[in-house]
Design a protein around this motif. Structure first.
Motif, PDB file in Angstrom:
ATOM      1  N   UNK A 101       0.808  -0.953   0.057  1.00  0.00           N
ATOM      2  CA  UNK A 101      -0.013   0.098  -0.131  1.00  0.00           C
ATOM      3  C   UNK A 101       0.936   1.095   0.080  1.00  0.00           C
ATOM      4  N   UNK A 102       0.776   2.164  -0.923  1.00  0.00           N
ATOM      5  CA  UNK A 102       1.716   3.144  -1.333  1.00  0.00           C
ATOM      6  C   UNK A 102       1.125   4.240  -0.522  1.00  0.00           C
ATOM      7  N   UNK A 103       2.050   5.488  -0.468  1.00  0.00           N
ATOM      8  CA  UNK A 103       1.598   6.676   0.006  1.00  0.00           C
ATOM      9  C   UNK A 103       0.917   6.607   1.602  1.00  0.00           C
ATOM     10  N   UNK A 104       1.539   5.503   2.437  1.00  0.00           N
ATOM     11  CA  UNK A 104       0.829   5.232   3.638  1.00  0.00           C
ATOM     12  C   UNK A 104       1.002   6.388   4.386  1.00  0.00           C
ATOM     13  N   UNK A 115       6.733   8.643  10.566  1.00  0.00           N
ATOM     14  CA  UNK A 115       7.726   9.128   9.472  1.00  0.00           C
ATOM     15  C   UNK A 115       8.198  10.239  10.009  1.00  0.00           C
ATOM     16  N   UNK A 116       7.515  11.060  10.918  1.00  0.00           N
ATOM     17  CA  UNK A 116       8.218  12.409  11.419  1.00  0.00           C
ATOM     18  C   UNK A 116       8.660  12.183  12.853  1.00  0.00           C
ATOM     19  N   UNK A 117       8.697  10.873  13.368  1.00  0.00           N
ATOM     20  CA  UNK A 117       9.533  10.639  14.614  1.00  0.00           C
ATOM     21  C   UNK A 117      10.847  10.957  14.427  1.00  0.00           C
ATOM     22  N   UNK A 135      10.112  10.604  -0.550  1.00  0.00           N
ATOM     23  CA  UNK A 135       9.775  10.688  -1.800  1.00  0.00           C
ATOM     24  C   UNK A 135       8.965   9.467  -2.247  1.00  0.00           C
ATOM     25  N   UNK A 136       8.790   8.460  -1.139  1.00  0.00           N
ATOM     26  CA  UNK A 136       7.846   7.419  -1.235  1.00  0.00           C
ATOM     27  C   UNK A 136       7.544   6.645  -0.066  1.00  0.00           C
ATOM     28  N   UNK A 137       6.382   6.182   0.324  1.00  0.00           N
ATOM     29  CA  UNK A 137       6.331   5.393   1.617  1.00  0.00           C
ATOM     30  C   UNK A 137       5.201   4.280   1.141  1.00  0.00           C
ATOM     31  N   UNK A 292       1.807   9.397  -6.033  1.00  0.00           N
ATOM     32  CA  UNK A 292       1.852   8.082  -4.864  1.00  0.00           C
ATOM     33  C   UNK A 292       2.834   7.284  -4.720  1.00  0.00           C
ATOM     34  N   UNK A 293       3.492   7.284  -6.006  1.00  0.00           N
ATOM     35  CA  UNK A 293       4.924   6.325  -6.063  1.00  0.00           C
ATOM     36  C   UNK A 293       6.030   7.327  -6.221  1.00  0.00           C
TER      37      UNK A 293
END
Length: 302
Positions: A101-104, A115-117, A135-137, A292-293
């Protein structure tokens, strides 16, 4: 001539790929580590090892209660019919089981907070020596019994060719939500391979991402180049408990075997790119991949 060269003919592509009839091994022309030991949580010895090998491991990035929180969020996402029908959800080849699942970090506030941790983004800033953006998650599922392999590849080759990432100034972090065994499709890396760029053959088809997210063929290295790199560097397999993490350079040669065991392997995968290395037009594709990629929002994290 690539699209990027046509837009800026005075700038020579330092990492040409998908443009020649024969593959080639090229020397890396960029630093690996941009920051120092005083710039974040990574000590000097680990930072030096990262520069030499292209990766580092953190045995316990997440505490057990945090692992349970993210596992719960993973289950919630995998059961949400709206998300299952979203184009950001990729299924396994030949089945309806979720692959990624992209853009998670935009779908889930829980993962956005991760991500911000500082334990996560702080390490990325330190390695890249600047503010960073995502760039991608994605979250990756490798289900038991039929989780398919990810063939050997350098992420940078694709990000350069299809997303327009100019230089090797990006880092990925893979955070385990299940235990990684030798036998359930764990991540494999060739240590030191990040110092060589494999220029691949084959032109990029239109909308290539639709096939490559399930099984990549264009942009994968040739057997001869892989053999040279493996003979020179060897292969390391990453095992570890849920909550452990691996960070690796964008040009590391890596992959994973299929999972035919009963033990699933799930992870959170985030790519941080330097804000001083934002993407331009693709170097070897007719058009950009969807946002999203490959994000076009370069807002720094945090």
């Amino acid at each position: 001539m690539t699209l990027a060269e046509a837009l800026n003919p005075t700038q020579r592509d330092p990492y040409p790929t998908r443009s020649a009839k024969e593959p080639a091994l090229l020397y890396r022309q960029d630093p690996v580590v941009y920051g120092g030991p005083d710039d974040g949580p990574i000590d000097a010895e680990t930072l030096n090892s990262y520069g030499e090998n292209g990766f580092l491991s953190v045995d316990r990035l997440l505490e057990p209660d945090e692992v349970e929180l993210y596992r719960g969020e993973l289950r919630r996402l995998s059961e949400d019919q709206k998300i299952l029908s979203d184009e950001r959800t990729i299924t396994e080849p030949g089945s309806n089981e979720i692959r990624s699942i992209f853009e998670v970090h935009k779908i889930s506030q829980v993962f956005a907070d991760l991500v911000a941790n500082p334990r996560v983004v702080g390490r990325a800033r330190q390695i890249l020596g600047s503010d960073v953006y995502v760039h991608q998650s994605r979250v990756n599922f490798k289900p038991g019994f039929n989780g398919k392999d990810f063939y050997w590849h350098s992420d940078f080759e694709t990000w350069h060719a299809e997303d327009g990432m100019p230089r090797m100034r990006a880092v990925s972090i893979s955070i385990a939500l299940t235990e990684n065994f030798l036998h359930n499709g764990a991540l494999m890396i060739m240590p030191g391979s990040h110092k060589s760029f494999v220029s691949c053959v084959g032109q990029t088809p239109d909308d290539h991402y639709k096939a490559s997210l399930q099984q990549q063929e264009i942009g994968t290295p040739d057997p001869s180049s892989l053999s040279v790199l493996a003979d020179k560097h060897g292969i390391e397999v990453f095992t570890g408990a849920a909550g452990s993490a691996t960070m690796f350079d964008c040009n590391c040669m890596h992959g994973s075997n299929s999972n035919i065991t009963p033990f699933p392997r799930s992870n959170i995968f985030v790519v941080f790119n330097s804000v001083e290395n934002t993407c331009v037009e693709p170097y070897a594709a007719s058009s950009r991949r969807p946002d999203f990629i490959a994000a076009r929002d370069f807002t720094p994290v945090g």
